[in-house]
Design an enzyme around this catalytic site. Sequence first.
Site, mmCIF file in Angstrom:
data_model
loop_
_atom_site.group_PDB
_atom_site.id
_atom_site.type_symbol
_atom_site.label_atom_id
_atom_site.label_comp_id
_atom_site.label_asym_id
_atom_site.label_seq_id
_atom_site.Cartn_x
_atom_site.Cartn_y
_atom_site.Cartn_z
ATOM 1 N N LYS A 239 0.171 4.442 -2.975
ATOM 2 C CA LYS A 239 1.028 3.579 -3.805
ATOM 3 C C LYS A 239 2.374 4.232 -4.079
ATOM 4 C CE LYS A 239 2.175 0.182 -6.678
ATOM 5 N NZ LYS A 239 3.049 0.677 -7.704
ATOM 6 N N GLU B 28 9.726 0.794 -1.063
ATOM 7 C CA GLU B 28 10.301 -0.337 -1.830
ATOM 8 C C GLU B 28 11.733 -0.037 -2.283
ATOM 9 O OE1 GLU B 28 7.783 -1.855 -5.212
ATOM 10 O OE2 GLU B 28 9.594 -1.390 -6.343
#
Lengths: 299, 299
Positions: free
Chosen positions: A166, A173
């Site tokens: 993550k 991102e």
Amino acid sequence: MKIGLIGLGKMGQAIAYRLSKNNFEIIAFDPKVSQIDDVENISFESSLNDVTQKTNIIWVMVPAGDITDNVIKDLSKLLKPESIVIDGGNSNFENTKKRYSLLKEKNIHLLDCGTSGGIAGKINGYSLMIGGDKEIFENTKKIFKAIAAPNGFNYMGPSGAGHYVKMIHNGIEYSLLQSYAEGFDLLKNNSNYENLDLEKISDTWLHGSVIRSWILELCKSVFNQDQELKSISGSIGENQTGRWTLKEAEKENISMKLLKEALNIRTESRQTGGNFGTKVVAMLRNKFGGHEVKKLIKN
Amino acid sequence: MKIGLIGLGKMGQAIAYRLSKNNFEIIAFDPKVSQIDDVENISFESSLNDVTQKTNIIWVMVPAGDITDNVIKDLSKLLKPESIVIDGGNSNFENTKKRYSLLKEKNIHLLDCGTSGGIAGKINGYSLMIGGDKEIFENTKKIFKAIAAPNGFNYMGPSGAGHYVKMIHNGIEYSLLQSYAEGFDLLKNNSNYENLDLEKISDTWLHGSVIRSWILELCKSVFNQDQELKSISGSIGENQTGRWTLKEAEKENISMKLLKEALNIRTESRQTGGNFGTKVVAMLRNKFGGHEVKKLIKN
């Protein structure tokens, strides 16, 4: 099936919603929240202790760092052996490994779960990256299935692997957001073609182009509301995951030049107020994560 | 409806396929191609002149630069007034504006059409960004609708605007590819979690995560075939559109730092053979555009 839920912020409430829709009974605790309108089958307890009296499976959805540390330490004292704790927050994977060992001493199991999808995940379901003991994952699949988007959860590896994957997701991102932002900045501010319609461009790109994505859908939604962005600051906030990713890459001698630039641009944006591109990033963060956008107050 | 099609490379053949499926009659010319298996309703002519004898609407799908220049110049001599030429390639918008003026002198209309979607667009349809005279666009919508993905075409502005928006689309694409590549490089080469499954990670991210995209779908497809990429070079090719975008940004005093890094990384990759990340980019370019990937020959 009963499940404890610690933390009822934006993400905690979304998790509660999905669990409730999938017929879980939720035993919740958050000192600041005692009501959620659209969640059924939930009881609000007044302490961690009350939660652990009623269930031995606990989803923790609180801010990374000290708060998570304190909750895990308290749970290590309250829970019986063979209980299961799932940390769904953005914890640093190194901390997760330590907490895993701490709980293991009491024969309590910790799974780490990277949770992506933002506030839209409440309806769409989340992408879940899970780390910890494989056997414990296998026994708790039902919970992840309830929270995840269809086919949106998988076992990543031993303790910390979920948070590790993550963390890198978040690093990617940061660069993706800045990549679109740079392009829209040039489209907006070029001197060749005035008044290019950024909403129409986003919409055209969403249908068949190589760069179509969910972030681009959010771009369209931003520009549908406002293509000028004159009343907001271009100051971009951040959590720690981007810096962690870069630090980890440097430790591993992996070059992440785009991430490095994206992070520098965020730092600069907080000093200078940024530009049209960083305003786009700030708005995108607001769209997916509900993160605050600073308003400019005009004299 | 009859339409001329000049250039039957990968993209030209895909355009022919879509036109044919939508009941256009195609009058084609490419000195190297005289057969396409899956396209009906197509005649192969032996010269530009033969094409212009049969139709006055011509789609040009040839490499940017001199070849496009020559085709447009020849067409300017062959076509009757009120004919329409559509340049679907990656022409530089400045050249497009010059060609528009050249054709305008003969009262021939030029539309520019940025075409994104790669080889998959043959089936999915393309994202089309169109520039030129609005009235001419309105009169030729039927053609764009046939080639585009559903809702995948729009008018961008005066001559060159379609190619301008496509150029910036490509600039964004360069940065997006490198953003994912950096993340997968760290996932692959980290020393904390060995053998993370890159296909499984891509797949998990595709379902509900903030970073889901078509490029990520291609990542999954790359890793489904091979997660080691040991037999290929990490040398990344490029067309000119990324450099054009950066040059244009510098001219306009817009900062595109991620694109600049992405371009530098490509240049370096051709000198050094790159790394795991640049191998991922090379494979992605192969997946969407059919671009060549260099094989490593082992001793």
